[in-house]
Design an enzyme around this catalytic site. Structure first.
Site, PDB file in Angstrom:
ATOM      1  N   HIS A 311      79.248  33.343  54.423  1.00  0.00           N
ATOM      2  CA  HIS A 311      80.307  32.423  55.064  1.00  0.00           C
ATOM      3  C   HIS A 311      81.485  33.097  54.870  1.00  0.00           C
ATOM      4  O   HIS A 311      81.863  33.883  54.118  1.00  0.00           O
ATOM      5  CB  HIS A 311      80.307  31.125  54.108  1.00  0.00           C
ATOM      6  CG  HIS A 311      80.659  29.924  54.569  1.00  0.00           C
ATOM      7  ND1 HIS A 311      82.256  29.788  54.786  1.00  0.00           N
ATOM      8  CD2 HIS A 311      80.195  29.086  55.689  1.00  0.00           C
ATOM      9  CE1 HIS A 311      82.265  28.613  55.570  1.00  0.00           C
ATOM     10  NE2 HIS A 311      81.143  28.161  55.934  1.00  0.00           N
ATOM     11  N   ASP A 369      73.181  25.891  55.813  1.00  0.00           N
ATOM     12  CA  ASP A 369      71.879  25.968  56.653  1.00  0.00           C
ATOM     13  C   ASP A 369      70.747  26.548  56.058  1.00  0.00           C
ATOM     14  O   ASP A 369      69.595  26.554  56.737  1.00  0.00           O
ATOM     15  CB  ASP A 369      72.187  26.859  57.978  1.00  0.00           C
ATOM     16  CG  ASP A 369      73.483  26.296  58.817  1.00  0.00           C
ATOM     17  OD1 ASP A 369      73.424  24.931  58.734  1.00  0.00           O
ATOM     18  OD2 ASP A 369      74.217  27.022  58.954  1.00  0.00           O
TER      19      ASP A 369
HETATM   20  N1  ACO Z   1      73.086  39.157  55.978  1.00  0.00           N
HETATM   21  C1  ACO Z   1      73.459  40.560  55.670  1.00  0.00           C
HETATM   22  N2  ACO Z   1      74.536  40.909  55.626  1.00  0.00           N
HETATM   23  C2  ACO Z   1      75.678  40.212  56.009  1.00  0.00           C
HETATM   24  C3  ACO Z   1      75.461  38.708  56.027  1.00  0.00           C
HETATM   25  C4  ACO Z   1      74.045  38.299  56.268  1.00  0.00           C
HETATM   26  N3  ACO Z   1      73.871  36.959  56.424  1.00  0.00           N
HETATM   27  N4  ACO Z   1      76.503  38.226  56.319  1.00  0.00           N
HETATM   28  C5  ACO Z   1      77.580  39.094  56.474  1.00  0.00           C
HETATM   29  N5  ACO Z   1      77.003  40.292  56.109  1.00  0.00           N
HETATM   30  C6  ACO Z   1      77.675  41.684  55.718  1.00  0.00           C
HETATM   31  C7  ACO Z   1      78.137  42.164  57.236  1.00  0.00           C
HETATM   32  O1  ACO Z   1      77.286  42.934  57.690  1.00  0.00           O
HETATM   33  C8  ACO Z   1      79.451  43.083  56.668  1.00  0.00           C
HETATM   34  O2  ACO Z   1      78.995  44.007  56.158  1.00  0.00           O
HETATM   35  P1  ACO Z   1      80.296  45.156  55.891  1.00  0.00           P
HETATM   36  O3  ACO Z   1      81.363  44.725  55.222  1.00  0.00           O
HETATM   37  O4  ACO Z   1      79.711  46.330  55.444  1.00  0.00           O
HETATM   38  O5  ACO Z   1      80.531  45.449  57.332  1.00  0.00           O
HETATM   39  C9  ACO Z   1      79.921  42.015  55.640  1.00  0.00           C
HETATM   40  O6  ACO Z   1      78.598  41.285  54.986  1.00  0.00           O
HETATM   41  C10 ACO Z   1      80.880  40.784  56.043  1.00  0.00           C
HETATM   42  O7  ACO Z   1      80.461  40.191  57.184  1.00  0.00           O
HETATM   43  P2  ACO Z   1      81.293  39.714  58.264  1.00  0.00           P
HETATM   44  O8  ACO Z   1      80.349  39.497  59.459  1.00  0.00           O
HETATM   45  O9  ACO Z   1      82.298  40.521  58.593  1.00  0.00           O
HETATM   46  O10 ACO Z   1      81.656  38.149  57.626  1.00  0.00           O
HETATM   47  P3  ACO Z   1      82.192  37.043  58.416  1.00  0.00           P
HETATM   48  O11 ACO Z   1      83.090  36.313  57.609  1.00  0.00           O
HETATM   49  O12 ACO Z   1      83.047  37.519  59.733  1.00  0.00           O
HETATM   50  O13 ACO Z   1      80.992  36.152  58.845  1.00  0.00           O
HETATM   51  C11 ACO Z   1      79.146  34.766  58.947  1.00  0.00           C
HETATM   52  C12 ACO Z   1      80.465  35.058  58.337  1.00  0.00           C
HETATM   53  C13 ACO Z   1      79.202  34.741  60.437  1.00  0.00           C
HETATM   54  C14 ACO Z   1      78.705  33.330  58.384  1.00  0.00           C
HETATM   55  C15 ACO Z   1      78.023  35.734  58.331  1.00  0.00           C
HETATM   56  O14 ACO Z   1      78.129  35.958  56.900  1.00  0.00           O
HETATM   57  C16 ACO Z   1      76.807  35.728  59.096  1.00  0.00           C
HETATM   58  O15 ACO Z   1      76.563  36.124  60.151  1.00  0.00           O
HETATM   59  N6  ACO Z   1      75.676  34.941  58.311  1.00  0.00           N
HETATM   60  C17 ACO Z   1      74.543  34.516  58.829  1.00  0.00           C
HETATM   61  C18 ACO Z   1      74.496  33.453  59.785  1.00  0.00           C
HETATM   62  C19 ACO Z   1      74.849  32.040  59.176  1.00  0.00           C
HETATM   63  O16 ACO Z   1      74.306  31.961  58.208  1.00  0.00           O
HETATM   64  N7  ACO Z   1      75.886  31.418  59.667  1.00  0.00           N
HETATM   65  C20 ACO Z   1      76.340  29.900  59.324  1.00  0.00           C
HETATM   66  C21 ACO Z   1      77.658  29.873  58.621  1.00  0.00           C
HETATM   67  S1  ACO Z   1      77.882  28.411  58.011  1.00  0.00           S
HETATM   68  C22 ACO Z   1      78.089  27.184  58.970  1.00  0.00           C
HETATM   69  O17 ACO Z   1      78.604  27.667  60.214  1.00  0.00           O
HETATM   70  C23 ACO Z   1      77.766  25.748  58.922  1.00  0.00           C
END
Ligand code: ACO
Length: 434
Positions: A311, A369
């Site tokens: 998140h 979720d």
């Molecule tokens: N699985 C594996 N790796 C992940 C995940 C995941 N679910 N989420 C983040 N990471 C990693 C990224 O690859 C990144 O790695 P790095 O630092 O080596 O590049 C690091 O963690 C940070 O991730 P970002 O994408 O930069 O974080 P951001 O804050 O932009 O994204 C998000 C947050 C979009 C929710 C992300 O965690 C994600 O895609 N999760 C899966 C989708 C999801 O569950 N979304 C629901 C959010 S809650 C809601 O809207 C109700």
């Protein structure tokens, strides 16, 4: 809205040989903010913050999140207390009005919500224009935007009463529209609202009853539906809420702004994650495949992320996910589905990920979720409907935030800037010379 930020000193910035003192403000909770509104005028520089990771867009008094501690407050009340002791309509009242209602206020509010559940019959005709297999989020986006045509004067800046009724209309009609999206996909006749039922019972009835037989509403499922709505009601300045605020900041029709919020919610990085998380659990399929899948989720080249994990704000367990997990067990118990294979896969996925160095180091915890999809699937909702249900719940948050923005004396049209790195100015060449 009365602005309530407190002065908390200044921050000094040196740029291009000039020094500027920028005001610092504190709020009730959370980090202080640096006010950069005068930065461009005083220094001829913009700030750059794609994805708004360090940027606050507004002052708000509705919802507070402490992502490190895993805290979510609505008007000061912790989500865990609200989920246990309150109900969705009471939470709607709280989000819209700032205080919990008295008994009389609650009765008046719920009666009003009940009185606006029907759609104009012309609105039902919208659906016939869609293919039967349309994604319900596409239908929802169209149907909500189309409501602007039925209430042309709604929620304008000028008339607070018109705005209040429009808020009620949206909260009342969203379940009716959402249930019609589901029925249309199924090829079943639309079921009209029954105003004697509670908000959640009425929604379940519109989704699951058919004319051929009686439908008995299971009170545990109605409570779970209500809790799902509560847990998704508002979440401060997330992508869809910021979209609603940005669209409405131009003076656009508020129903069109809410339709834009629905569109933003659809994406798998946001509300679409509940649908994606369940599809992923199905794809994993069995316990023995979990370790391999976790390995792939850690490998960026696989293009796979663990849906329902991570998140932008929570760097701890999402407090909503804990309540959702408990509700998930209650629903599976009520339906005698303790051995639900997807639940087993989910629990194993969570167990392995929570002790894996990659997820620990990046502070990736289950979000709301992760468990909601299992609940909704057990209740009988088609996977495509999951994000629609999120949209029904979030409508009140969008409206509360939109109303707050319209009442904020500092509100302006939202207009971010950029750093331009395209071609430098050059002269047009006629086609024969290129
Ligand atoms: N699985 C594996 N790796 C992940 C995940 C995941 N679910 N989420 C983040 N990471 C990693 C990224 O690859 C990144 O790695 P790095 O630092 O080596 O590049 C690091 O963690 C940070 O991730 P970002 O994408 O930069 O974080 P951001 O804050 O932009 O994204 C998000 C947050 C979009 C929710 C992300 O965690 C994600 O895609 N999760 C899966 C989708 C999801 O569950 N979304 C629901 C959010 S809650 C809601 O809207 C109700």
């Amino acid at each position: 809205m009365e602005n309530k930020v407190k002065n908390a000193g200044t921050a000094r910035l040196e740029v291009a040989g000039r020094t500027v003192d920028l005001p610092v403000y504190s709020g009730t909770h959370g980090p202080n903010v640096i006010d950069i509104r005068k930065l461009y005028a005083e220094t001829d520089h913009f700030t750059l913050d794609p994805g708004f990771t360090s940027t606050g867009s507004c002052e708000s008094q509705i919802t507070f999140i402490d992502g490190d501690e895993g805290i979510l407050l609505h008007r000061g009340y912790p989500i865990e207390q609200l989920a246990e002791k309150s109900n969705y309509l009471e939470l709607c009242y709280l989000l819209l009005n700032g205080e919990l209602p008295s008994k009389t206020q609650f009765d008046t509010f719920s009666n009003e919500v009940r009185n606006h559940t029907l759609l104009h019959t012309q609105q039902d005709k919208f659906f016939e224009g869609f293919r039967r297999d349309s994604h319900p989020m596409a239908m929802l986006t169209g149907a909500v935007g189309g409501m602007a045509a039925f209430y042309p004067g709604a929620m304008g800046n000028e008339d607070p009463e018109e705005r209040r009724i429009s808020s009620i209309r949206l909260i009342s009609k969203m379940p009716t529209i959402a249930a019609r999206c589901m029925k249309y996909n199924l090829g079943q006749r639309f079921v009209d609202p029954q105003n004697k039922l509670s908000y959640s019972e009425n929604f379940l009835n519109m989704c699951f009853s058919v004319t051929a037989e009686d439908y008995e509403i299971n009170p545990i499922l109605a409570r779970a539906m209500d809790r799902f709505f509560m847990l998704h009601a508002d979440h401060e300045q997330n992508a869809s809420t910021s979209t609603v605020r940005l669209v409405a900041s131009s003076g656009a029709h508020p129903f069109a702004a809410i339709a834009a919020g629905v569109a933003s919610l659809w994406g798998p990085s946001h509300g679409g994650a509940n649908e994606a998380a369940l599809r992923q659990l199905r794809e994993i399929g069995s316990l023995d495949k979990v370790p391999e899948f976790v390995k792939m989720a850690k490998d960026k080249s696989s293009g796979i992320r663990l849906m329902g994990f991570g998140h932008r704000v929570y760097k701890n367990y999402d407090p909503r996910a804990k309540v959702m997990q408990k509700t998930c067990y209650e629903v599976l118990d009520a339906l005698d589905l303790h051995d639900h294979p997807l639940l087993k896969v989910a629990m194993e996925l969570e167990r392995i990920a929570l002790q894996d160095e990659y997820f620990i180091e990046k502070k990736l915890y289950p979000n709301v979720d992760f468990y909601s999809g299992i609940i909704l699937e057990a209740m009988g909702f088609p996977t495509k409907m999951f994000t629609v249900l999120f949209a029904v719940a979030r409508t009140v948050g969008w409206i509360a935030q939109l109303s707050e923005m319209l009442e904020d004396p500092t509100q302006k049209i939202g207009r971010p800037r950029q750093i331009y790195t395209g071609a430098a100015m050059r002269d047009y060449a006629p086609i024969t010379h290129r």
